[in-house]
Design a protein around this motif. Structure first.
Motif, short mmCIF file in Angstrom:
data_model
loop_
_atom_site.label_atom_id
_atom_site.label_comp_id
_atom_site.label_asym_id
_atom_site.label_seq_id
_atom_site.Cartn_x
_atom_site.Cartn_y
_atom_site.Cartn_z
N PHE A 53 0.79 -1.16 -0.07
CA PHE A 53 0.11 -0.02 -0.10
C PHE A 53 0.76 1.10 -0.01
O PHE A 53 0.59 2.15 -0.73
N GLU A 54 2.08 1.19 0.66
CA GLU A 54 2.94 2.30 0.67
C GLU A 54 3.49 2.63 -0.72
O GLU A 54 3.67 3.64 -1.06
N ALA A 55 4.02 1.58 -1.45
CA ALA A 55 4.38 1.91 -2.70
C ALA A 55 3.18 2.16 -3.47
O ALA A 55 3.71 3.15 -4.40
N LEU A 56 2.14 2.02 -3.50
CA LEU A 56 0.93 2.63 -4.32
C LEU A 56 0.69 4.19 -4.01
O LEU A 56 0.62 4.98 -4.71
N ALA A 57 1.03 4.41 -2.65
CA ALA A 57 0.74 5.91 -2.27
C ALA A 57 2.20 6.59 -2.99
O ALA A 57 1.84 7.92 -3.16
N ASP A 58 3.26 6.05 -2.89
CA ASP A 58 4.42 6.54 -3.46
C ASP A 58 4.36 6.92 -5.03
O ASP A 58 4.77 7.80 -5.29
N ILE A 59 3.68 6.03 -5.55
CA ILE A 59 3.45 6.21 -7.19
C ILE A 59 2.57 7.46 -7.29
O ILE A 59 2.86 8.18 -7.88
N ALA A 60 1.46 7.62 -6.22
CA ALA A 60 0.65 8.72 -6.40
C ALA A 60 1.41 10.16 -5.83
O ALA A 60 1.32 11.15 -6.79
N ARG A 61 2.19 9.94 -4.95
CA ARG A 61 2.96 11.31 -4.73
C ARG A 61 3.88 11.63 -5.81
O ARG A 61 3.79 12.89 -6.02
N ARG A 62 4.60 10.78 -6.31
CA ARG A 62 5.61 10.94 -7.53
C ARG A 62 4.87 11.77 -8.61
O ARG A 62 5.35 12.79 -9.26
N THR A 63 3.53 11.09 -8.93
CA THR A 63 2.75 11.81 -10.04
C THR A 63 2.26 12.94 -9.76
O THR A 63 2.44 14.03 -10.62
N LEU A 64 2.05 13.56 -8.53
CA LEU A 64 1.60 14.73 -8.17
C LEU A 64 2.62 15.85 -8.13
O LEU A 64 2.37 16.85 -8.57
N THR A 65 3.85 15.34 -7.81
CA THR A 65 4.96 16.31 -7.89
C THR A 65 5.48 16.36 -9.43
O THR A 65 5.70 17.45 -9.88
N ALA A 66 4.98 15.41 -10.51
CA ALA A 66 5.29 15.65 -11.78
C ALA A 66 4.30 16.46 -12.42
O ALA A 66 4.64 17.54 -13.16
N LEU A 67 2.99 16.49 -11.81
CA LEU A 67 2.05 17.56 -12.39
C LEU A 67 2.44 18.97 -11.58
O LEU A 67 2.31 19.92 -12.48
#
Length: 573
Positions: A53-67
């Protein structure tokens, strides 16, 4: 984004960021990949451990950073900005922010419920898998062998929840234990072999031993996880309350609606809808059985109305209903062509929740959209409620909207048409679709129209008691039902029994659902309200030039939007 995710400045857009996010999620979570029709041959199970679950959250955080990085490069949106990019960026930011809010408050550590739960992923994934070749079945066998590790991971997540004081209420645990028992075939309706053994039964003879052994291993793992829930988890969570309170409820509502509705206003509005629907139901009940009250008329339809006998027969009857709707609506109120015309009616697997549901198609439509009817051991099916329900689940409801989105994945983004779905948008459309069919004259038969009104009443009551139970709301003085009292599960069950035609099993299932999935149930009526208001705003704006079919197809071509954005977009179409 990481180095390997880098895209040139010339090609990076909100849609490319969103689709890259989808690719990363699909690579991490094989359930999403199987649903989308990606990575054929993959035999992994979802990682339900805390690390997963933390890995999925990290994907979301990296995506928000890219945005954030993309938006920071542009001081202002260009004059020729593609509206699809703008919508996708807003959706992606809102969805990932809402998902991270749930993650960061620890919801994954206590998520046990009877519908749409993490634990269901280990079985649901098989329903998305192809089974046409020996290689397909070999992947099934591998995924069955990997199921025990997936449940071990989720056991670790729930155990961590216990240590943090984040647990599910005993009502949810007991219901999930019953579901898992049905999966194993050890319940009253089962034959002892279990769902997995039945699933692999049509497999090729050359893999028979491997498939049977793998199914047996998976079934044993489910039984072991169930026993742990019953014997270890339940005592540890014994004092957990059913209601989640206003703060947790608000976070959940944002996730399900893409908005922050005024909950007190929604509660009051739902009561006005309740009284209006009661009056309509009384009128229709008199048409069904002159002089009868609503409950008497519905009971009459259960005993003496049109009925279909047998699972195969009801599946075929529902298929015919959807096929007839496609033929009647195409060219008049919608443009239906190609894969939008293909939707399959199926019987839900044992151990499902009591509510019918829809599964969307894969991205390439190799797996079509499918509706599912849970039979709950029944063999006799009155149809007075099912007609409106299948307009909701099939056509023009979920199938038309979600299949339309998938068909536009290349024009919009794969994310916006699949992973970025907002529950209240799609449930609101499906409830709007039921009302549309009534408006178009498809429900003039008194029995079918009473069924439609009963479904409207159920969704209205969902707003009242979902908000009421979780927030401890008082029942209004003019309600005509326990005025001034605070909602409890017992009162909510009595309310459903008094004002809907639901069975006792369905009522119990509904209450467990609301308490375990806070905020989801209110999206049907709140979403329908937005769809109706948006249509009327567009009608006023366009005047005599307003064309309903044109508006429908434009509305269904936007892809996913939260309710905050949906309202404005619908009004200007």
């Amino acid at each position: 984004m990481r180095e390997d995710d880098a895209m040139t400045e010339e090609t990076i857009t909100p849609r490319t960021i969103a689709d890259r996010y989808l690719d990363h999620v699909a690579a991490h979570n094989p359930l999403e990949a199987a649903w989308l029709g990606l990575h054929p041959g993959d035999d992994r199970q979802p990682d339900l451990s805390p690390e997963g679950f933390e890995a999925l959250a990290d994907i979301a955080r990296r995506t928000l950073t890219a945005l954030d990085t993309l938006e920071a490069r542009a001081a202002a949106p260009p004059a020729d900005e593609d509206p699809a990019d703008r919508n996708c960026a807003r959706l992606l930011r809102e969805r990932l922010t809402a998902e991270l809010a749930l993650h960061d408050t620890g919801e994954n550590f206590r998520q046990l419920r009877t519908i749409g739960a993490h634990v269901h992923q280990v079985r649901d994934i098989f329903t998305f898998m192809p089974t046409a070749t020996d290689d397909d079945w070999a992947a099934v066998a591998g995924r069955l062998r990997n199921l025990p590790a997936a449940l071990d991971g989720y056991r670790a997540t729930l155990a961590e929840g216990i240590s943090r004081g984040l647990t599910a209420a005993p009502r949810q645990t007991a219901a999930v234990v019953d579901q898992l028992t049905a999966w194993t075939g050890e319940n009253a309706e089962g034959d002892g072999s279990g769902w997995f053994a039945g699933f692999v039964a049509p497999g090729p003879e050359g893999l028979r031993g491997e498939l049977d052994a793998a199914a047996l291993k998976a079934t044993a793992a489910v039984a072991g996880f169930r026993d742990w829930l019953r014997d270890t988890y339940t005592p540890a969570a014994a004092d957990t309350p059913d209601a989640v309170g206003r703060e947790r409820y608000g976070i959940a509502v944002r996730h399900h609606t893409g908005a922050d509705p005024d909950l007190d206003e929604a509660y009051t509005w739902a009561w006005s809808e309740f009284h209006r629907t009661v009056a309509e139901m009384r009128t229709e009940a008199d048409r069904v059985l002159p002089g009868a009250g609503v409950q008497e008329a519905m009971g009459h339809l259960e005993r003496h109305g049109h009925t279909v006998i047998g699972e195969e027969a009801i599946r075929d009857w529902l298929q015919q209903l959807m096929d007839e709707a496609i033929t009647a609506l195409d060219g008049t109120h919608f443009d239906l062509s190609g894969p939008l015309r293909r939707v399959e009616s199926r019987i839900a697997p044992t151990g499902s929740s009591a509510a019918p549901y829809y599964q969307g198609p894969s991205l390439d439509f190799s797996r079509p959209g499918r509706t599912f009817l849970p039979t709950l051991g029944r063999d006799t099916f009155p149809t007075w409620q099912l007609v409106s329900t299948w307009y909701h689940e099939g056509v023009p409801g979920h199938h038309l909207q979600l299949a339309r989105w998938v068909s536009l994945a290349d024009r919009l983004s794969r994310y916006q048409t699949t992973l970025g779905m907002v529950s209240a948008n799609i449930e609101g459309w499906a409830l709007y679709a039921e009302r549309l069919m009534d408006d178009l004259g498809f429900l003039t038969d008194p029995a079918r129209r009473l069924g439609f009104l009963d479904e409207q009443m159920l969704r209205t009551i969902r707003v009242i008691i979902d908000i009421g139970m979780h927030l401890g709301s008082a029942i209004p003085a003019d309600a005509g039902f326990h005025p001034g009292e605070r909602w409890t599960p017992a009162l909510a069950t009595e309310f459903l029994a008094t004002y809907t035609g639901s069975s006792a099993d369905m009522r119990d299932s509904e209450i467990v659902r609301y308490l375990g999935w806070p905020g989801q149930a209110i999206g049907y009526k709140l979403g329908e309200r937005v769809w109706l208001q948006g249509r009327e705003a567009a009608r006023r704006r366009r005047g005599t030039s307003f064309d309903l079919k044109t508006w429908h197809m434009k509305a269904l071509s936007q892809g996913s939007l939260g309710l905050d954005d949906l309202a404005g977009r619908l009004a200007v179409l």
